[in-house]
Design an enzyme around this catalytic site. Structure first.
Site, PDB file in Angstrom:
ATOM      1  N   CYS A  93      39.296  34.753  36.340  1.00  0.00           N
ATOM      2  CA  CYS A  93      38.339  35.856  36.304  1.00  0.00           C
ATOM      3  C   CYS A  93      39.030  37.208  36.080  1.00  0.00           C
ATOM      4  O   CYS A  93      39.534  37.439  34.991  1.00  0.00           O
ATOM      5  CB  CYS A  93      37.465  35.828  37.554  1.00  0.00           C
ATOM      6  SG  CYS A  93      35.910  36.693  37.287  1.00  0.00           S
ATOM      7  N   HIS A 203      35.824  30.435  38.589  1.00  0.00           N
ATOM      8  CA  HIS A 203      36.606  30.357  39.834  1.00  0.00           C
ATOM      9  C   HIS A 203      36.717  28.918  40.340  1.00  0.00           C
ATOM     10  O   HIS A 203      35.960  28.521  41.236  1.00  0.00           O
ATOM     11  CB  HIS A 203      35.920  31.185  40.930  1.00  0.00           C
ATOM     12  CG  HIS A 203      35.953  32.657  40.719  1.00  0.00           C
ATOM     13  ND1 HIS A 203      36.933  33.477  41.238  1.00  0.00           N
ATOM     14  CD2 HIS A 203      35.113  33.462  40.030  1.00  0.00           C
ATOM     15  CE1 HIS A 203      36.693  34.723  40.886  1.00  0.00           C
ATOM     16  NE2 HIS A 203      35.601  34.752  40.158  1.00  0.00           N
ATOM     17  N   GLU A 205      38.706  27.748  42.359  1.00  0.00           N
ATOM     18  CA  GLU A 205      39.103  27.742  43.783  1.00  0.00           C
ATOM     19  C   GLU A 205      37.886  27.773  44.706  1.00  0.00           C
ATOM     20  O   GLU A 205      38.011  27.540  45.904  1.00  0.00           O
ATOM     21  CB  GLU A 205      40.061  28.912  44.081  1.00  0.00           C
ATOM     22  CG  GLU A 205      39.447  30.297  44.219  1.00  0.00           C
ATOM     23  CD  GLU A 205      39.066  30.960  42.900  1.00  0.00           C
ATOM     24  OE1 GLU A 205      39.109  30.307  41.837  1.00  0.00           O
ATOM     25  OE2 GLU A 205      38.705  32.158  42.937  1.00  0.00           O
TER      26      GLU A 205
HETATM   27  N1  GLN Z   1      34.371  41.549  35.950  1.00  0.00           N
HETATM   28  C1  GLN Z   1      35.348  41.783  36.973  1.00  0.00           C
HETATM   29  C2  GLN Z   1      36.397  42.762  36.478  1.00  0.00           C
HETATM   30  O1  GLN Z   1      36.178  43.499  35.619  1.00  0.00           O
HETATM   31  C3  GLN Z   1      36.011  40.485  37.399  1.00  0.00           C
HETATM   32  C4  GLN Z   1      35.131  39.754  38.378  1.00  0.00           C
HETATM   33  C5  GLN Z   1      35.835  38.678  39.152  1.00  0.00           C
HETATM   34  O2  GLN Z   1      37.063  38.552  39.183  1.00  0.00           O
HETATM   35  N2  GLN Z   1      35.071  37.888  39.866  1.00  0.00           N
HETATM   36  O3  GLN Z   1      37.461  42.817  36.973  1.00  0.00           O
END
Ligand code: GLN
Length: 226
Positions: A93, A203, A205
């Site tokens: 992410c 994610h 995890e």
């Molecule tokens: N969209 C988020 C960002 O810009 C990331 C979101 C996440 O890691 N769950 O960092």
């Protein structure tokens, strides 16, 4: 620790680092590697040591993470460490955003990235209205998950998730796409690999499915025996 230990660092700035730790240990157990794995916290430049074999950059907020990394002078150590192909890095992410060489929809004035993946990532690709959702992710490279009786779909947990909107080099392999209609584009790329760097927009995890953690550990193990 014995000399053959595999040291995995987890960047503990924010996000699900304790969930990653638990999942790595469980995956290591299923792979018969648990005795060999040592997990270390990475919070400052000195923690980014050549003795680490793997590094996980969890989710969170990529702008906050980027600021923390630059204020603590960690960017060049991270970049140097990642460039060594014997070192395996996985970003989930916000971690994927940090590892992209380019981002779209970033804050005015830009945001500090670590880079390494020849991709363009769109932050918050799924829009603010869909902050979080769970959706089937189609695994493109089935050889990655060769165990018997395992489906080629993975239940991806997306939290204000990014997506890979462009791959800018043939070195990048698409590992997974969103298979359902979460967006107008049915083939949104949500997991990639470029040599020693793995990135997932979701994610793993936060699920009980250990396939991505196992895959990451197998990437590390394959480099170790070379
Ligand atoms: N969209 C988020 C960002 O810009 C990331 C979101 C996440 O890691 N769950 O960092």
């Amino acid at each position: 620790m014995e000399a053959s230990s595999i040291r995995v660092g987890i960047l503990e700035i924010q996000g699900g680092f304790s969930e990653h730790r638990t999942a790595i240990l469980k995956a290591a157990e299923t792979l018969g590697m648990k005795e060999k794995i040592e997990i270390l916290s990475v919070r400052k430049a000195a923690d980014i040591s050549p003795a680490l074999s793997g590094l996980i950059i969890p989710g969170g907020e990529s702008t906050t993470m980027g600021l923390f990394i630059s204020r603590n002078n960690m960017a060049s150590s991270l970049q140097e460490w990642i460039q060594d192909e014997k070192h395996i890095t996985w970003g989930t992410c916000a971690g994927l955003i940090m590892l992209a060489n380019e981002t779209e929809k970033q804050k005015i004035g830009g945001q500090p990235l670590i880079g390494g993946l020849d991709i363009v990532v769109s932050r918050n690709y799924f829009g603010r209205q869909v902050n979080s959702f769970q959706e089937k992710v189609k695994i493109m490279d089935k050889s990655l998950f060769s165990e018997a009786n395992i489906p080629d779909h993975f239940e991806g947990v997306f939290i204000r998730a990014p997506a890979v909107v462009k791959v800018t080099s043939p070195k990048v392999t698409t590992l997974a796409v969103l298979s359902q209609s979460c967006s107008d584009n049915p083939g949104v790329i949500v997991a990639v690999r470029q040599k020693n760097i793995l990135g997932t927009a979701f994610h793993p995890e936060l699920t009980e499915d250990l396939r991505w953690h196992s895959y990451f550990l197998k990437m590390i193990a394959s480099v170790q025996v070379d």
